[in-house]
Structure formats: C-alpha cells, structure tokens
Design a protein around this motif. Structure first.
Motif, PDB file in Angstrom:
ATOM      1  N   TRP A 160       0.825  -1.213   0.000  1.00 52.41           N
ATOM      2  CA  TRP A 160       0.000   0.000   0.000  1.00 52.41           C
ATOM      3  C   TRP A 160       0.861   1.266   0.000  1.00 52.41           C
ATOM      4  O   TRP A 160       0.502   2.285  -0.588  1.00 52.41           O
ATOM      5  N   GLU A 161       2.036   1.201   0.675  1.00 52.44           N
ATOM      6  CA  GLU A 161       2.897   2.377   0.758  1.00 52.44           C
ATOM      7  C   GLU A 161       3.464   2.770  -0.602  1.00 52.44           C
ATOM      8  O   GLU A 161       3.644   3.961  -0.903  1.00 52.44           O
ATOM      9  N   PHE A 162       3.723   1.755  -1.468  1.00 49.58           N
ATOM     10  CA  PHE A 162       4.252   2.052  -2.794  1.00 49.58           C
ATOM     11  C   PHE A 162       3.175   2.659  -3.697  1.00 49.58           C
ATOM     12  O   PHE A 162       3.478   3.484  -4.567  1.00 49.58           O
ATOM     13  N   TYR A 163       1.961   2.249  -3.477  1.00 49.35           N
ATOM     14  CA  TYR A 163       0.820   2.838  -4.193  1.00 49.35           C
ATOM     15  C   TYR A 163       0.728   4.324  -3.864  1.00 49.35           C
ATOM     16  O   TYR A 163       0.649   5.167  -4.766  1.00 49.35           O
ATOM     17  N   LEU A 164       0.793   4.653  -2.579  1.00 49.95           N
ATOM     18  CA  LEU A 164       0.711   6.057  -2.167  1.00 49.95           C
ATOM     19  C   LEU A 164       1.916   6.855  -2.658  1.00 49.95           C
ATOM     20  O   LEU A 164       1.782   7.986  -3.135  1.00 49.95           O
ATOM     21  N   GLN A 165       3.099   6.265  -2.548  1.00 47.69           N
ATOM     22  CA  GLN A 165       4.318   6.971  -2.987  1.00 47.69           C
ATOM     23  C   GLN A 165       4.285   7.240  -4.488  1.00 47.69           C
ATOM     24  O   GLN A 165       4.672   8.327  -4.945  1.00 47.69           O
ATOM     25  N   ALA A 166       3.829   6.266  -5.268  1.00 42.46           N
ATOM     26  CA  ALA A 166       3.765   6.435  -6.716  1.00 42.46           C
ATOM     27  C   ALA A 166       2.783   7.549  -7.087  1.00 42.46           C
ATOM     28  O   ALA A 166       3.064   8.368  -7.973  1.00 42.46           O
ATOM     29  N   ILE A 167       1.657   7.584  -6.401  1.00 43.69           N
ATOM     30  CA  ILE A 167       0.664   8.634  -6.653  1.00 43.69           C
ATOM     31  C   ILE A 167       1.257  10.000  -6.332  1.00 43.69           C
ATOM     32  O   ILE A 167       1.115  10.959  -7.111  1.00 43.69           O
ATOM     33  N   ALA A 168       1.935  10.087  -5.191  1.00 46.28           N
ATOM     34  CA  ALA A 168       2.524  11.371  -4.777  1.00 46.28           C
ATOM     35  C   ALA A 168       3.558  11.844  -5.793  1.00 46.28           C
ATOM     36  O   ALA A 168       3.607  13.030  -6.144  1.00 46.28           O
ATOM     37  N   GLN A 169       4.397  10.918  -6.278  1.00 49.67           N
ATOM     38  CA  GLN A 169       5.414  11.281  -7.270  1.00 49.67           C
ATOM     39  C   GLN A 169       4.768  11.744  -8.566  1.00 49.67           C
ATOM     40  O   GLN A 169       5.192  12.730  -9.179  1.00 49.67           O
ATOM     41  N   LEU A 170       3.743  11.034  -8.987  1.00 56.34           N
ATOM     42  CA  LEU A 170       3.060  11.381 -10.233  1.00 56.34           C
ATOM     43  C   LEU A 170       2.398  12.748 -10.142  1.00 56.34           C
ATOM     44  O   LEU A 170       2.530  13.589 -11.048  1.00 56.34           O
ATOM     45  N   GLU A 171       1.709  12.977  -9.040  1.00 58.30           N
ATOM     46  CA  GLU A 171       0.991  14.239  -8.857  1.00 58.30           C
ATOM     47  C   GLU A 171       1.962  15.406  -8.682  1.00 58.30           C
ATOM     48  O   GLU A 171       1.657  16.537  -9.064  1.00 58.30           O
ATOM     49  N   ALA A 172       3.131  15.136  -8.104  1.00 62.36           N
ATOM     50  CA  ALA A 172       4.118  16.204  -7.905  1.00 62.36           C
ATOM     51  C   ALA A 172       4.711  16.647  -9.237  1.00 62.36           C
ATOM     52  O   ALA A 172       5.051  17.829  -9.421  1.00 62.36           O
ATOM     53  N   GLU A 173       4.837  15.722 -10.179  1.00 62.04           N
ATOM     54  CA  GLU A 173       5.405  16.045 -11.490  1.00 62.04           C
ATOM     55  C   GLU A 173       4.410  16.770 -12.387  1.00 62.04           C
ATOM     56  O   GLU A 173       4.769  17.705 -13.096  1.00 62.04           O
ATOM     57  N   SER A 174       3.168  16.343 -12.324  1.00 59.03           N
ATOM     58  CA  SER A 174       2.116  16.994 -13.120  1.00 59.03           C
ATOM     59  C   SER A 174       0.769  16.524 -12.602  1.00 59.03           C
ATOM     60  O   SER A 174       0.489  15.321 -12.579  1.00 59.03           O
ATOM     61  N   LEU A 175      -0.031  17.460 -12.171  1.00 62.67           N
ATOM     62  CA  LEU A 175      -1.332  17.111 -11.622  1.00 62.67           C
ATOM     63  C   LEU A 175      -2.172  16.366 -12.656  1.00 62.67           C
ATOM     64  O   LEU A 175      -2.284  16.802 -13.806  1.00 62.67           O
ATOM     65  N   THR A 176      -2.739  15.238 -12.260  1.00 59.58           N
ATOM     66  CA  THR A 176      -3.592  14.467 -13.169  1.00 59.58           C
ATOM     67  C   THR A 176      -5.056  14.763 -12.876  1.00 59.58           C
ATOM     68  O   THR A 176      -5.390  15.369 -11.852  1.00 59.58           O
ATOM     69  N   ASP A 177      -5.916  14.311 -13.778  1.00 55.74           N
ATOM     70  CA  ASP A 177      -7.348  14.488 -13.548  1.00 55.74           C
ATOM     71  C   ASP A 177      -7.953  13.248 -12.893  1.00 55.74           C
ATOM     72  O   ASP A 177      -9.158  13.039 -12.934  1.00 55.74           O
ATOM     73  N   TYR A 178      -7.096  12.425 -12.293  1.00 61.68           N
ATOM     74  CA  TYR A 178      -7.551  11.213 -11.615  1.00 61.68           C
ATOM     75  C   TYR A 178      -7.633  11.414 -10.104  1.00 61.68           C
ATOM     76  O   TYR A 178      -6.915  12.238  -9.528  1.00 61.68           O
ATOM     77  N   LYS A 179      -8.506  10.615  -9.475  1.00 57.70           N
ATOM     78  CA  LYS A 179      -8.450  10.399  -8.036  1.00 57.70           C
ATOM     79  C   LYS A 179      -8.228   8.908  -7.823  1.00 57.70           C
ATOM     80  O   LYS A 179      -8.426   8.094  -8.737  1.00 57.70           O
ATOM     81  N   TYR A 180      -7.811   8.550  -6.605  1.00 62.77           N
ATOM     82  CA  TYR A 180      -7.328   7.206  -6.349  1.00 62.77           C
ATOM     83  C   TYR A 180      -8.085   6.572  -5.184  1.00 62.77           C
ATOM     84  O   TYR A 180      -8.102   7.101  -4.072  1.00 62.77           O
ATOM     85  N   ILE A 181      -8.711   5.443  -5.477  1.00 65.82           N
ATOM     86  CA  ILE A 181      -9.505   4.725  -4.476  1.00 65.82           C
ATOM     87  C   ILE A 181      -8.646   3.663  -3.801  1.00 65.82           C
ATOM     88  O   ILE A 181      -7.845   2.988  -4.460  1.00 65.82           O
ATOM     89  N   TYR A 182      -8.801   3.544  -2.495  1.00 73.45           N
ATOM     90  CA  TYR A 182      -8.199   2.419  -1.777  1.00 73.45           C
ATOM     91  C   TYR A 182      -9.284   1.792  -0.913  1.00 73.45           C
ATOM     92  O   TYR A 182      -9.920   2.466  -0.102  1.00 73.45           O
ATOM     93  N   VAL A 183      -9.487   0.488  -1.091  1.00 74.91           N
ATOM     94  CA  VAL A 183     -10.473  -0.248  -0.299  1.00 74.91           C
ATOM     95  C   VAL A 183      -9.738  -1.241   0.586  1.00 74.91           C
ATOM     96  O   VAL A 183      -9.033  -2.123   0.079  1.00 74.91           O
ATOM     97  N   GLY A 184      -9.883  -1.097   1.892  1.00 76.41           N
ATOM     98  CA  GLY A 184      -9.240  -2.053   2.785  1.00 76.41           C
ATOM     99  C   GLY A 184      -8.990  -1.492   4.161  1.00 76.41           C
ATOM    100  O   GLY A 184      -9.006  -0.276   4.374  1.00 76.41           O
ATOM    101  N   SER A 185      -8.789  -2.397   5.093  1.00 76.48           N
ATOM    102  CA  SER A 185      -8.434  -2.064   6.467  1.00 76.48           C
ATOM    103  C   SER A 185      -7.336  -3.022   6.905  1.00 76.48           C
ATOM    104  O   SER A 185      -7.023  -3.976   6.203  1.00 76.48           O
TER     105      SER A 185
END
Length: 364
Positions: free
Chosen positions: A198-223
């Motif tokens: 899960w941490e790599f999912y969040l890190q990848a999103i942060a890196q992507l958004e930092a380089e160029s904001l996307t028009d996506y949002k990201y769902i995570y389902v789980g506990s």
C-alpha cells in the motif's frame, strides 16, 4: 461423497469478506452433489476471543474426525489448522486429508508465522492430496517441501461472473459509492498490512501528482493493522484531496468499485501471493491490472495486453506505468479492458467449477 470442510477463515455477517473464497469453494462442491459438513471459524477479535475460538475449533476438528466418517477432510490454511489434523492423523491413520495451501502457509509474512512451518511441512507430507491456487504456487510448494504428494491447481473458487462483470451503465456504481461520475478513478483493493504494498501505491501517486497534476483520483479499499500508518502517510504526502479510502467492503460493493475505476493497481511485494483473485475480479469488470511482477500475478497478467507490470516495491516504476496507462489512447485502454475480461473468463466459476470436484472424485 461426504467432506468435512476445515478452515480458520469463514465469512460472517460482521466480516462478509473474511475467507469468502472458502465459502465459494464450499458452494462449488455443493453444486456438484458433494455433501459438506463444516468445522470453520469466523473472525474473532481480542486475544481471549481468539484463544477460545481456536480451542473450540481444534476440538471440533478432532472430534469430527474421530466420530464421523468422511471421504476427505478438506482444509484451507495449513498453518493454522495443522496441529489438530496431525493429532487426528495419529489417532486415526485412515483419515484422508486434502490440504489447500495459500499465501503465508508457504511464505510467512512476519517472523511470528515461521513457527508454523514445521507443522505445515509435516501436514503436506501426510496429506492425501494438495491443492494450490496457481502454477507458480505449485512449483513453490514442490521446491520448498520436496513433497511427493500429488498437487492439483484450483484458482481459489474462481471469479463469480454473476457478481463481477462490466456494467452496461455505471450510474448505479457511482451512486452506491457516492462518487462523482464525471471524475476518473484508479483503484486498489487490499488489506492494509505488511507486504501488501500500500505504501508504494501512495508513494507512486505522490510522485506522479508532484510532477504533473492528473485528472484522476485514487480509491483504496481495505483495512488492517497498518491503517494508522496509511492515514499518516496520506497526510504526509499531501494526498488527502486525492485519496478516497473505503473500509473493507462486501463483494457486492467491490463490483461497484471495479466498475468505476479505469485500472486496478496490485502493488503486493509478497512472494506468497498465491493467485491474487481480486485482480481477476477487477479484470472481469473490465479494469486492466497494473501489478507487481511477482507470485500468481505472473500467471495471468500479460504485460501490455490486459495490464502492465512493474517490479515489486518500485514506487518510481509504478508511477511510470500509471503515467503510461493514463496517456494511452481511448482505443488502447478499451483493448486492454477487453483483454482483461477475456482473461478473467478463463477463471470464471462456470469454467473451473468441474476442476474441484474432479480432484476429489479422482482417486490416486
């Protein structure tokens, strides 16, 4: 034929997804005319509750095996059920055990699970037959334990296409999840625990958004046990406006999730990822899988056709694959979606339903 189904994981009203594939395999057996009794545990919380639950569960396994006649004892999760079965085997050598091994049975995720390994090995050697969810896992079992016991492959109950399919209209899914139908989404469904990535999912999103904001949002389902760390990382990476977090959901609700996402991210780093059924369920709903090149995922993801691979634990590479997918043409995405559905159909309940009873009916 009469079978005793044994598992320390079985769904309940409060935890409908807990061991749901065990219930699915039970239903396949019932649909094929097999009589099934159960010695199963639903989810327990608290040390005392777990202690009492396991004590009762173990006693029921031993008592049932001694006082009732079954053609087979069919066990899911060797690690947590080996002890009573090995005791039973000493008391009644005629019992035939079919052991279905998964995940941490063979590849412990944390040091505390290593203590089960000697019993797992002994149980597999004393089993009449072994079932694994994928070719990858079959090879892993053979290499690690050197068993001569016959090993069969059955993909964890299969994909239920009555539940998981691409909706003709997505409106109901957006409404049920209270999501914006004009927004685009990428999704991930997994426990928030060690090894799930899960941490790599969040890190990848942060890196992507930092380089160029996307028009996506990201769902995570789980506990899970690492949920506080998950929430802390979301804040530290400034992703509060980008991450939509749902707790564990029943399978009926997961079908809505898979239908609103453009792609499914499977960031596991577990060598014990024996199949990865959630990835196939997402594919059934038309979502290509961007997954780690590891475990059972390698048996069904075809890079560039029904999904994309990245190396396990490499957030930077996951970022690039997310970008590649997002920048793909509408036609390329549609082709990947169609191929994903075709792959999932190979694992459908209808396609594989005869495999499980055949394993039991064919004597060795």
């Amino acid at each position: 034929m009469k079978i005793l189904l044994i598992s320390n994981m079985y769904p309940s009203k409060d935890f409908p997804s807990y061991g749901v594939f065990v219930k699915n395999t039970e239903q396949i057996l019932l649909d094929n005319g097999v009589s099934v009794d159960k010695a199963v545990m639903t989810k327990r919380t608290g040390k005392l509750g777990k202690l009492v639950g396991y004590a009762s569960h173990y006693l029921k396994i031993i008592a049932s095996g001694l006082t009732k006649k079954y053609d087979y004892l069919y066990v899911h999760y060797a690690s947590h059920n080996a002890l009573p079965l090995l005791i039973l085997k000493k008391l009644n050598k005629r019992v035939k055990i079919v052991t279905n091994v998964h995940g941490s049975d063979v590849v412990p995720e944390v040091p505390s699970q290593e203590k089960f390994q000697p019993r797992v090995k002994e149980l597999l050697h004393r089993s009449h037959k072994i079932i694994t969810p994928s070719p990858y896992y079959k090879e892993l079992v053979q290499e690690k334990y050197g068993v001569t016991t016959p090993i069969y492959i059955f993909p964890s109950g299969g994909v239920n296409f009555k539940l998981f399919y691409s909706f003709s209209t997505k409106e109901e899914a957006y409404k049920e999840l209270n999501l914006n139908p004009k927004q685009r989404y990428i999704g991930c469904v997994s426990r928030i625990d060690v090894g799930k990535g899960w941490e790599f999912y969040l890190q990848a999103i942060a890196q992507l958004e930092a380089e160029s904001l996307t028009d996506y949002k990201y769902i995570y389902v789980g506990s899970g046990k690492d949920e506080p760390k998950f929430k802390q990382m979301v804040q530290e990476l400034n992703l509060a406006d980008k991450i939509i977090h749902f707790p564990l959901l029943p399978q009926s609700s997961l079908a809505y999730v898979y239908n609103v996402i453009d792609a499914f991210v499977f960031p596991t780093i577990r060598k014990g990822e024996s199949l990865g059924l959630v990835g196939l369920e997402a594919m059934a709903c038309g979502a290509p899988v961007i997954g780690s090149r590891i475990g059972g995922l390698k048996d069904y993801i075809i890079d560039g056709q029904n999904g994309l691979f990245f190396e396990p634990g490499q957030a930077g590479e996951l970022k690039e694959k997310l970008r590649l997918f997002m920048e793909s043409s509408a036609e390329q995405k549609e082709n990947m979606s169609s191929q994903a559905v075709k792959t999932a159909k190979l694992y459908s309940v209808d396609e594989i339903s005869q495999q499980l009873p055949t394993i039991f009916f064919n004597e060795v």
